[in-house]
Write an enzyme that holds these catalytic residues in place. Structure first.
Site, PDB file in Angstrom:
ATOM      1  N   LYS A 116      13.019  -2.574  -4.158  1.00 52.93           N
ATOM      2  CA  LYS A 116      12.915  -3.703  -3.856  1.00 52.93           C
ATOM      3  C   LYS A 116      14.444  -4.928  -3.925  1.00 52.93           C
ATOM      4  O   LYS A 116      15.291  -5.203  -3.358  1.00 52.93           O
ATOM      5  CB  LYS A 116      11.848  -3.822  -3.227  1.00 52.93           C
ATOM      6  CG  LYS A 116      10.866  -3.127  -2.321  1.00 52.93           C
ATOM      7  CD  LYS A 116      10.125  -4.247  -1.549  1.00 52.93           C
ATOM      8  CE  LYS A 116       8.460  -3.644  -2.190  1.00 52.93           C
ATOM      9  NZ  LYS A 116       7.300  -3.981  -1.974  1.00 52.93           N
TER      10      LYS A 116
ATOM     11  N   LYS B 239       4.205  -9.778  -8.264  1.00 51.10           N
ATOM     12  CA  LYS B 239       3.550  -8.267  -8.256  1.00 51.10           C
ATOM     13  C   LYS B 239       2.013  -8.927  -7.986  1.00 51.10           C
ATOM     14  O   LYS B 239       1.757  -9.418  -9.034  1.00 51.10           O
ATOM     15  CB  LYS B 239       3.683  -7.982  -8.997  1.00 51.10           C
ATOM     16  CG  LYS B 239       3.937  -8.370  -9.643  1.00 51.10           C
ATOM     17  CD  LYS B 239       4.212  -7.145 -11.727  1.00 51.10           C
ATOM     18  CE  LYS B 239       5.995  -7.222 -11.270  1.00 51.10           C
ATOM     19  NZ  LYS B 239       6.064  -6.068 -10.658  1.00 51.10           N
ATOM     20  N   ARG B 240       1.161  -7.927  -7.918  1.00 50.38           N
ATOM     21  CA  ARG B 240      -0.209  -8.216  -8.142  1.00 50.38           C
ATOM     22  C   ARG B 240      -0.207  -8.966  -9.709  1.00 50.38           C
ATOM     23  O   ARG B 240       0.265  -8.597 -10.942  1.00 50.38           O
ATOM     24  CB  ARG B 240      -0.862  -7.026  -8.348  1.00 50.38           C
ATOM     25  CG  ARG B 240      -1.692  -7.095  -7.073  1.00 50.38           C
ATOM     26  CD  ARG B 240      -2.450  -7.875  -6.238  1.00 50.38           C
ATOM     27  NE  ARG B 240      -3.021  -7.947  -7.201  1.00 50.38           N
ATOM     28  CZ  ARG B 240      -4.928  -7.872  -6.614  1.00 50.38           C
ATOM     29  NH1 ARG B 240      -4.848  -7.134  -4.712  1.00 50.38           N
ATOM     30  NH2 ARG B 240      -6.232  -8.199  -6.927  1.00 50.38           N
TER      31      ARG B 240
ATOM     32  N   HIS C  51      -1.890   7.656  -8.858  1.00 55.50           N
ATOM     33  CA  HIS C  51      -1.482   6.528  -9.337  1.00 55.50           C
ATOM     34  C   HIS C  51      -1.247   5.704 -10.567  1.00 55.50           C
ATOM     35  O   HIS C  51      -0.799   4.885 -10.508  1.00 55.50           O
ATOM     36  CB  HIS C  51      -2.158   5.712  -7.908  1.00 55.50           C
ATOM     37  CG  HIS C  51      -1.441   5.656  -6.773  1.00 55.50           C
ATOM     38  ND1 HIS C  51      -0.097   5.591  -6.108  1.00 55.50           N
ATOM     39  CD2 HIS C  51      -1.404   6.926  -6.171  1.00 55.50           C
ATOM     40  CE1 HIS C  51       0.418   5.423  -5.139  1.00 55.50           C
ATOM     41  NE2 HIS C  51      -0.508   6.339  -4.764  1.00 55.50           N
TER      42      HIS C  51
ATOM     43  N   LYS D 264       1.209  -5.926 -16.413  1.00 56.16           N
ATOM     44  CA  LYS D 264       2.342  -6.138 -15.689  1.00 56.16           C
ATOM     45  C   LYS D 264       3.398  -7.479 -16.704  1.00 56.16           C
ATOM     46  O   LYS D 264       4.332  -7.849 -16.442  1.00 56.16           O
ATOM     47  CB  LYS D 264       2.116  -6.679 -14.462  1.00 56.16           C
ATOM     48  CG  LYS D 264       1.922  -5.616 -13.610  1.00 56.16           C
ATOM     49  CD  LYS D 264       1.007  -5.726 -12.346  1.00 56.16           C
ATOM     50  CE  LYS D 264       1.174  -4.768 -11.311  1.00 56.16           C
ATOM     51  NZ  LYS D 264       2.610  -3.881 -10.476  1.00 56.16           N
TER      52      LYS D 264
ATOM     53  N   THR E 245       7.120  -0.251  -6.609  1.00 54.48           N
ATOM     54  CA  THR E 245       8.229  -0.391  -5.757  1.00 54.48           C
ATOM     55  C   THR E 245       9.102  -1.660  -5.092  1.00 54.48           C
ATOM     56  O   THR E 245       9.950  -1.594  -4.604  1.00 54.48           O
ATOM     57  CB  THR E 245       7.567   0.208  -4.832  1.00 54.48           C
ATOM     58  OG1 THR E 245       6.001  -0.617  -4.549  1.00 54.48           O
ATOM     59  CG2 THR E 245       7.236   1.210  -4.546  1.00 54.48           C
TER      60      THR E 245
HETATM   61  C1  LIG Z   1       6.015  -3.709  -2.903  1.00 56.56           C
HETATM   62  C2  LIG Z   1       5.030  -4.680  -2.818  1.00 56.56           C
HETATM   63  C3  LIG Z   1       4.386  -4.886  -4.256  1.00 56.56           C
HETATM   64  C4  LIG Z   1       4.672  -3.362  -5.446  1.00 56.56           C
HETATM   65  O1  LIG Z   1       5.218  -4.498  -6.379  1.00 56.56           O
HETATM   66  P1  LIG Z   1       5.242  -3.736  -7.870  1.00 56.56           P
HETATM   67  O2  LIG Z   1       5.698  -5.434  -8.611  1.00 56.56           O
HETATM   68  O3  LIG Z   1       5.958  -2.607  -7.363  1.00 56.56           O
HETATM   69  O4  LIG Z   1       3.468  -4.352  -8.286  1.00 56.56           O
HETATM   70  C5  LIG Z   1       3.069  -5.283  -4.056  1.00 56.56           C
HETATM   71  N1  LIG Z   1       2.625  -6.404  -3.430  1.00 56.56           N
HETATM   72  C6  LIG Z   1       3.329  -6.236  -2.035  1.00 56.56           C
HETATM   73  C7  LIG Z   1       3.427  -7.665  -0.982  1.00 56.56           C
HETATM   74  C8  LIG Z   1       4.931  -5.805  -1.624  1.00 56.56           C
HETATM   75  O5  LIG Z   1       5.228  -5.450  -0.815  1.00 56.56           O
END
Ligand SMILES: *Cc1c(COP(=O)(O)O)cnc(C)c1O
Length: 854
Positions: free
Chosen positions: A700, A588-589, A396, A594, A696
């Protein structure tokens, strides 16, 4: 309290009068939902309503008159569970009878979120449940807000595991998910005076009604102690492990319902307990507190999820957690295998596939070797043959600091027998395949060794994974290429066919059907009702992308979602935002790679230009952030503070006439993502190219009709391949350009050459955003200049700004924007996690889908 006279009236209505009357009442009280209501079967609503009331009285022990919202939710779950458990039994009996190969998905994290709406949706009972609750005077969404998020994960990796469980169940693949039953999930984030404060997250404080304890499958796990060498009568050597303690593993099962109830998969989470309730000898001698110590030590193991996302905690407890859940899971797998195969292990590898979700469960490899050799009496060669055919590994991350390495001394203390087996695996690998390929090459041996030499010798977990696994996969095309060519190039020379790609995906059931019902209705109309099982069908929307009528409907859905989010923002942040503004979202985190700080610098430059010319004609914009920072990651926390400080200033500056708003929504988690993502116009995916393995949330967002403003990184590349580069805003250095620039990069060159950039970076040094606290934001400037800007923020700034300007221009052309948004949404078929799971099933697990017999 949900008590109201209206509710009592509706209750008497149902009891005293015909169901027709109750349904008629529903339609009149909800004129907006005419379409949905008309399709709901009235008899089903009546039956559901009766079940809820029965559970409220007999399972929860209350009544409609005095039930709290929590009690209503619990009664709702009890009703749904009636449907689930029968299907679970059918699924398990079918798999046991067919004795087919099954996959065992080992993951230290499962970020499940809430389950109620998702389970109702997958059982196709959501509308029935909504109408039934409405007759009690209750709003289903309001009741479901009572459910705490099951946040047993940090971010993308844990959420991927959750989407995969949904797809495994939906596609009817025999499977078990294995993880840890953390007492506390990812911390709850509060924002105080602009700063992140971490609070414990007790997701099952009042019990979790979905989970079932399985005492019949408890495991005892040995730990610590020493290894004794014994010589057998035939002169051969063997090892006997004398552990110093035992931990009890108690399994909790969470059923995962496939769409349309196809099959019900199991997520089995292990809770640690002490093997003795008390140490009775100590207790009897009067040492009550001492007797508790040993108990609490064992129970500490599953106490809390490590909140480190992508960087590694070098903690003894973390290795113990990993070992604990892997050891429990493997014993569980062996127990089930032996039920039909007894002590014949010749079919083990053809029946059992084990997937390692990152390196966290790597210790399962030596543990399976140990179980087969020490406890089942197989030879080393037999055990290795089975082990190396059973395991597969998903990588990952390429971040070197996130590749797990454990000091050898920790292994000596906790897992001495496992260390011995790791040495043996390493010895045979270096003197076998490596010596054969590179004879006499010691440099190659030390590079490929599982053991890293040095002052502190370390076990490289990723090397152990690659050496053992049949397949090693990355999570997006570009990432898999980098795994093969940059991370493990020498292994790829040894075993070129071991390396493959499975691009991540997300479940369309949660990420469209449940969270964006307006869009789901539109797809029902243009693509038929099966699109949640075959997301490629959504492509049907593409041919309407030029039609005004459909553009209007699509953008009306978006607007409604934005109105709902604006309400949430008002509640959570106290900030008023205009749903007509462009919603630009980065959730995101929080991590430097990022680049939330790149976004922040752009916002500051926009604000600056507005101050210079308040009347300029720009699109009103709302910048929306959500992000948790690892508690020890100081710079990440400083960036959260900076976003809040800049937001506070901008939101209250009357000079800019509300053209710009910046909100930081606290405690970002799955249930918030479900509200935020359907309301986004722009999806910020702005990682330094080469650093985001896949992402991911990018998928979405696109599914829900947001346009990506992003770099050519991770799955962004595959998203624009589908949706067209002209329908998104791509900027910045490519992976190759980053690799070329990095060694000679000097951020000062960019800083000195760009007046606007220099001005905003210097702004961080003033007290403009933090009155009375000069220097409160300086650490960000310092990382960008003095610390060399490791993620090339300044190098990408100009290109990022230009991408925003293209986005603004397109947003003014409503038809063009609507068309691009529709094409994005319509072309995301390949990012359904069903596709990912079918790729794994075909290319890695050789699994067959099973028809469930009722
Ligand atoms: C999908 C999701 C992530 C992943 O987000 P990235 O932008 O791809 O890092 C992190 N936290 C939550 C709550 C999510 O639903």
């Amino acid at each position: 309290m949900a008590t109201s006279s209206k509710k009592q009236t509706s209750k008497t209505t149902v009891k005293a009068k015909a169901p027709v009357k109750a349904a008629a009442k529903t339609t009149t009280s909800a004129p907006k939902a005419v379409k949905a209501t008309s399709t709901v079967d009235k008899a089903q609503v009546k039956a559901f309503k009766e079940q809820v009331e029965k559970h409220l009285r007999t399972t929860i022990g209350t009544s409609p008159e005095k039930a709290s919202k929590l009690a209503w939710w619990q009664a709702l779950v009890a009703t749904v569970n009636e449907d689930i458990f029968g299907r679970l039994t059918d699924t398990q009996q079918t798999h046991a009878k067919n004795d087919t190969r099954a996959v065992h998905y080992l993951s230290a994290e499962f970020l499940m979120g809430r389950l109620t709406i998702n389970n109702l949706t997958n059982l196709e009972k959501f509308d029935v449940a909504r109408e039934a609750l409405k007759e009690f005077g209750l709003d289903i969404n309001d009741i479901c807000e009572e459910e705490p998020d099951m946040a047993l994960g940090n971010g993308g990796l844990g959420r991927l595991a959750a989407c995969f469980m949904d797809s495994l169940a939906t596609c009817n693949y025999p499977c078990v998910g294995y993880g840890i039953h953390y007492e506390n999930g990812l911390f709850r984030q509060e924002i105080r005076a602009g700063k992140q404060v971490e609070r414990p997250d007790s997701w099952r404080e009042y019990g979790c009604p979905w989970e079932v304890c399985r005492p019949e499958s408890v495991q005892n796990i040995p730990l610590g102690g020493y290894v004794e060498k014994q010589t057998a009568p035939d002169g051969s050597q063997c090892s006997v492990w004398h552990p110093s303690s035992m931990i009890k593993g108690v399994p909790w099962d969470i059923p995962v319902v496939g769409y349309r109830g196809s099959s019900v998969a199991i997520l089995r989470l292990w809770e640690s307990r002490s093997t003795e309730q008390f140490n009775w000898d100590v207790f009897n001698a009067g040492g009550y507190v001492d007797a508790q110590t040993e108990k609490s030590l064992a129970e500490t193991i599953s106490k809390v999820l490590y909140p480190n996302d992508s960087t590694e905690a070098g903690k003894e407890l973390r290795l113990t957690q990993q070992y604990f859940f892997c050891a429990c899971s493997l014993r569980d797998i062996l127990r089930r295998y032996k039920r039909s195969h007894h002590n014949d292990f010749s079919e083990f590898a053809s029946k059992i596939a084990i997937q390692l979700n990152d390196t966290h469960p790597t210790i399962a490899i030596p543990e399976l070797m140990r179980l087969l050799i020490d406890e089942e009496g197989l030879s080393y060669e037999q055990a290795w043959d089975i082990t190396s055919k059973s395991f597969n590994y998903t990588n990952h991350t390429l971040l070197p600091e996130a590749l797990e390495k454990w000091p050898v001394y920790i292994f000596e203390k906790l897992l001495p027998r496992h260390l011995e087996l790791i040495y043996e695996i390493n010895f045979r690998f270096l003197n076998g395949p490596v010596e054969a390929k590179w004879p006499g090459n010691n440099e190659m041996k030390s590079k490929l060794s599982i053991i890293e030499e040095g002052e502190v010798r370390k076990v490289r977990m990723a090397n152990l994974c690659v050496i053992t696994s049949e397949h090693v996969n990355g999570v997006a095309k570009i990432h898999s290429k980098l795994v093969k060519e940059d991370l493990f190039p020498d292994y790829a020379q040894l075993w070129p066919n071991k390396f493959c790609n499975v691009t991540n995906g997300v479940t369309p059931r949660r990420w469209i059907l449940s969270c964006n019902r307006g869009l789901a209705e539109l797809y029902n109309d243009v693509a038929g009702k099966d699109w949640p099982l075959d997301l490629d069908k959504c492509e049907a929307l593409k041919k309407y992308a030029d039609k005004k009528e459909y553009q209007d409907r699509f953008m009306k859905i978006k607007h409604d979602n934005k109105v709902a989010l604006a309400k949430t923002i008002k509640e959570l942040c106290g900030v008023e935002v205009d749903p007509n503004a462009l919603f630009d979202v980065q959730v995101k985190r929080l991590h430097e790679y990022k680049r939330q700080h790149l976004n922040l610098l752009y916002i500051m430059s926009l604000y600056k230009s507005l101050l210079e010319d308040p009347d300029q004609d720009i699109v009103p914009q709302v910048f929306i952030f959500g992000a948790k920072a690892a508690p020890a990651y100081t710079l990440a926390k400083d960036i959260i503070f900076a976003i809040n400080a800049v937001g506070e200033k901008i939101n209250n500056d009357l000079r800019i006439k509300g053209k710009l708003k910046v909100v930081f929504i606290p405690n970002y988690r799955v249930s918030l993502a479900e509200k935020i993502i359907p309301a986004a116009d722009i999806s910020e995916q702005i990682s330094t190219a080469g650093y985001e393995a896949s992402g991911t949330s990018n998928m979405k967002f696109s599914m829900n009709g947001a346009l990506t403003l992003g770099t050519m990184d991770g799955a962004n590349i595959e998203i624009v391949e589908q949706a067209g580069i002209e329908n998104n805003f791509i900027f910045g250095l490519s992976v190759e350009e980053v690799q070329k620039l990095k060694p000679r990069y000097n951020p000062w060159d960019y800083y000195n050459a760009d007046h606007d950039l220099k001005a905003v970076v210097d702004w961080l040094d003033s007290d403009f955003f933090t009155p009375g606290q000069p220097g409160a934001l300086s650490s960000i400037k310092s990382s960008l200049l003095n610390n060399g800007d490791p993620f090339l923020v300044l190098a990408d700034f100009a290109s990022y700004k230009a991408a925003h300007q293209r986005a603004q221009k397109m947003f003014k052309d409503k038809a063009k924007w609507a068309k691009a948004a529709m094409i994005n949404s319509a072309t995301m078929g390949i990012f359904s996690s069903d596709r990912s799971i079918k790729d794994y099933a075909t290319n890695i697990w050789t699994l067959k889908s099973q028809l469930i017999k009722k």
